[in-house]
Design a protein around this motif. Structure first.
Motif, PDB file in Angstrom:
ATOM      1  N   HIS A  49       0.200  -1.528   0.152  1.00 50.17           N
ATOM      2  CA  HIS A  49      -0.215   0.261   0.248  1.00 50.17           C
ATOM      3  C   HIS A  49       0.773   1.660   0.698  1.00 50.17           C
ATOM      4  CE1 HIS A  49      -3.659   2.534   1.127  1.00 50.17           C
ATOM      5  NE2 HIS A  49      -2.393   3.480   1.621  1.00 50.17           N
ATOM      6  N   LEU A  72      -2.182  -0.262   8.810  1.00 52.12           N
ATOM      7  CA  LEU A  72      -2.727   1.045   9.164  1.00 52.12           C
ATOM      8  C   LEU A  72      -4.318   0.937   9.301  1.00 52.12           C
ATOM      9  CD1 LEU A  72      -3.736   3.856   8.316  1.00 52.12           C
ATOM     10  CD2 LEU A  72      -4.117   2.620   6.592  1.00 52.12           C
ATOM     11  N   THR A  73      -5.124   0.040   8.906  1.00 48.93           N
ATOM     12  CA  THR A  73      -6.380  -1.007  10.033  1.00 48.93           C
ATOM     13  C   THR A  73      -6.830  -1.817  10.624  1.00 48.93           C
ATOM     14  OG1 THR A  73      -6.717  -2.572   7.831  1.00 48.93           O
ATOM     15  CG2 THR A  73      -7.339  -0.265   7.281  1.00 48.93           C
ATOM     16  N   GLY A  77      -3.713   1.707  13.057  1.00 47.67           N
ATOM     17  CA  GLY A  77      -3.675   2.916  12.814  1.00 47.67           C
ATOM     18  C   GLY A  77      -2.637   3.595  12.427  1.00 47.67           C
ATOM     19  N   LEU A  78      -3.444   5.059  12.639  1.00 48.13           N
ATOM     20  CA  LEU A  78      -2.205   5.630  11.851  1.00 48.13           C
ATOM     21  C   LEU A  78      -1.428   6.433  13.149  1.00 48.13           C
ATOM     22  CD1 LEU A  78      -4.109   7.942   9.372  1.00 48.13           C
ATOM     23  CD2 LEU A  78      -1.959   7.219   9.500  1.00 48.13           C
ATOM     24  N   ASN A  79      -1.839   6.195  14.642  1.00 52.75           N
ATOM     25  CA  ASN A  79      -0.647   6.411  15.522  1.00 52.75           C
ATOM     26  C   ASN A  79      -0.099   5.537  15.860  1.00 52.75           C
ATOM     27  OD1 ASN A  79      -1.704   8.756  14.453  1.00 52.75           O
ATOM     28  ND2 ASN A  79      -2.659   9.286  16.460  1.00 52.75           N
ATOM     29  N   GLU A  85     -11.925   1.528   5.138  1.00 51.62           N
ATOM     30  CA  GLU A  85     -11.747   0.802   5.788  1.00 51.62           C
ATOM     31  C   GLU A  85     -10.121   1.467   6.324  1.00 51.62           C
ATOM     32  OE1 GLU A  85     -11.515  -2.510   7.910  1.00 51.62           O
ATOM     33  OE2 GLU A  85     -13.703  -3.299   7.613  1.00 51.62           O
ATOM     34  N   GLN A  86      -9.609   1.753   5.443  1.00 55.46           N
ATOM     35  CA  GLN A  86      -8.491   2.766   5.467  1.00 55.46           C
ATOM     36  C   GLN A  86      -8.685   4.204   5.083  1.00 55.46           C
ATOM     37  OE1 GLN A  86      -5.623   0.695   2.789  1.00 55.46           O
ATOM     38  NE2 GLN A  86      -6.749  -0.039   2.524  1.00 55.46           N
ATOM     39  N   GLU A 121     -10.220   5.534   8.353  1.00 54.43           N
ATOM     40  CA  GLU A 121      -8.743   5.988   9.484  1.00 54.43           C
ATOM     41  C   GLU A 121      -7.610   7.275   9.291  1.00 54.43           C
ATOM     42  OE1 GLU A 121      -7.932   4.919  12.075  1.00 54.43           O
ATOM     43  OE2 GLU A 121      -5.920   5.723  12.639  1.00 54.43           O
ATOM     44  N   PHE A 122      -7.798   7.520   7.303  1.00 57.05           N
ATOM     45  CA  PHE A 122      -7.097   8.969   7.660  1.00 57.05           C
ATOM     46  C   PHE A 122      -8.523  10.237   7.761  1.00 57.05           C
ATOM     47  CE2 PHE A 122      -4.795   6.063   4.323  1.00 57.05           C
ATOM     48  CZ  PHE A 122      -3.611   6.587   4.988  1.00 57.05           C
ATOM     49  N   ARG A 126      -8.766  10.621  11.561  1.00 58.17           N
ATOM     50  CA  ARG A 126      -7.237  11.195  12.148  1.00 58.17           C
ATOM     51  C   ARG A 126      -7.119  12.970  11.366  1.00 58.17           C
ATOM     52  NH1 ARG A 126      -6.571   8.582  16.782  1.00 58.17           N
ATOM     53  NH2 ARG A 126      -6.707   5.879  15.711  1.00 58.17           N
TER      54      ARG A 126
END
Lengths: 180, 129
Positions: A9, A50-51, A54-56, B61-62, B65-66, B69
């Motif tokens: 990705h 990511l899923t 998560g981003l953090n 789902e991705q 999340e973006f 945030r």
């Protein structure tokens, strides 16, 4: 004749990286330019980290992702990806996979491992965590392809997050791999 | 981790036809590169729904999340089933373009406001000093 490259990705979206790990704004051009220059079709795989976390999320090693819940999560994504791979294989196209060396999930030949890493994330900079091996998502991907009778494709790993990464050497490696 | 993080906090959900364009058709990749956007690829139009739907679920789902945030997210092009997948994942309605030309796409991307995540990340970094 070129075929279809299923890429990690983050090769199209560096925004998905762990904070601190994005090497460019968005699309990773060193790979994408080689693929397009050689006439390959690009297919982006979802990012399992990511899923899930998560981003953090924290910078993690294989052992932290090697849980039954994360593997189940990977298998759900893998099932979607292999559905697409199957379409192309059935149509007689060459399929290759592009992972990320050093990644706990997307590593192809090099992953990151530290059986003792745990607790408050305060480990020494440059901890020795790179080891030979595959990431967890790639393990599940291969396993699903095997279960569906799809021949193991050629694979290559992008080395942009390894120490001492040499852009020119990587370009030669990519040109050779995708030019075959 | 001592390297500078270069992310743009901008993510475009892009039709496959603009990422793998037929000869002579609009190609979004050079525009996204120049404007510094990441891409999330939509399933190819010719995938049957049994293949496309699980991929759309992953896309949604991705994206969720973006959005959560504070990253900027837009849709470039269209794909059957995308709206339903985004709604099921709880993604708010996103700005979108079905670009008539490269120039229209460039203008659309260049008009976007600064992503909320970028300014909050800078504030956090500033507070640490």
């Amino acid at each position: 004749m070129p075929g279809v490259a299923f890429v990690a990705h983050c090769m199209l979206n560096q925004n998905s990286k762990t904070i601190g790990g994005a090497r460019c704004a968005g699309i990773y051009s060193p790979l994408v330019e080689v693929l397009r220059g050689q006439g390959w079709r690009i297919e982006q795989m979802p990012c399992p980290e990511l899923t899930f976390t998560g981003l953090n999320r924290f910078w993690a090693v294989r052992e932290q992702y090697d849980t039954s819940a994360f593997r189940r999560h990977c298998r759900r994504i893998v099932s979607a990806v292999v559905g697409a791979i199957e379409q192309h294989v059935r149509d007689g196209r060459d399929v290759v996979l592009v992972g990320i060396e050093g990644s706990p999930t997307m590593g192809v030949c090099i992953t990151s491992s530290d059986p003792k890493r745990a607790g408050r994330p305060d480990w020494p900079e440059g901890s020795d965590e790179l080891v030979p091996g595959e990431g967890i998502f790639f393990e599940e991907l291969r396993s699903e392809m095997k279960a569906r009778g799809i021949p193991a494709p050629r694979v290559i790993g992008i080395e942009h997050q390894l120490p001492g990464h040499d852009k020119r050497a990587e370009n030669r490696r990519l040109q050779a791999f995708f030019g075959e | 981790m001592t390297l500078r993080d270069r992310r743009s906090y901008r993510v475009a959900i892009v039709s496959d036809r603009y990422l793998n364009p037929p000869e002579g058709k609009l190609d979004a990749v050079p525009i996204l590169l120049q404007a510094e956007w990441g891409a999330i690829q939509l399933p190819a139009d010719d995938y049957p729904s049994a293949v496309a739907n699980p991929l759309l679920e992953q896309v949604a789902e991705q994206v969720e999340e973006f959005c959560r945030r504070g990253y900027d997210a837009v849709v470039i092009g269209r794909r059957d089933g995308l709206d339903e997948a985004l709604a099921a994942a709880g993604v708010p309605r996103l700005d979108r373009i079905d670009p008539a030309s490269a120039r229209a796409l460039q203008a659309f991307l260049n008009r976007r406001p600064a992503p909320a995540a970028r300014s909050s990340r800078r504030r956090t970094a500033g507070n640490k000093r």
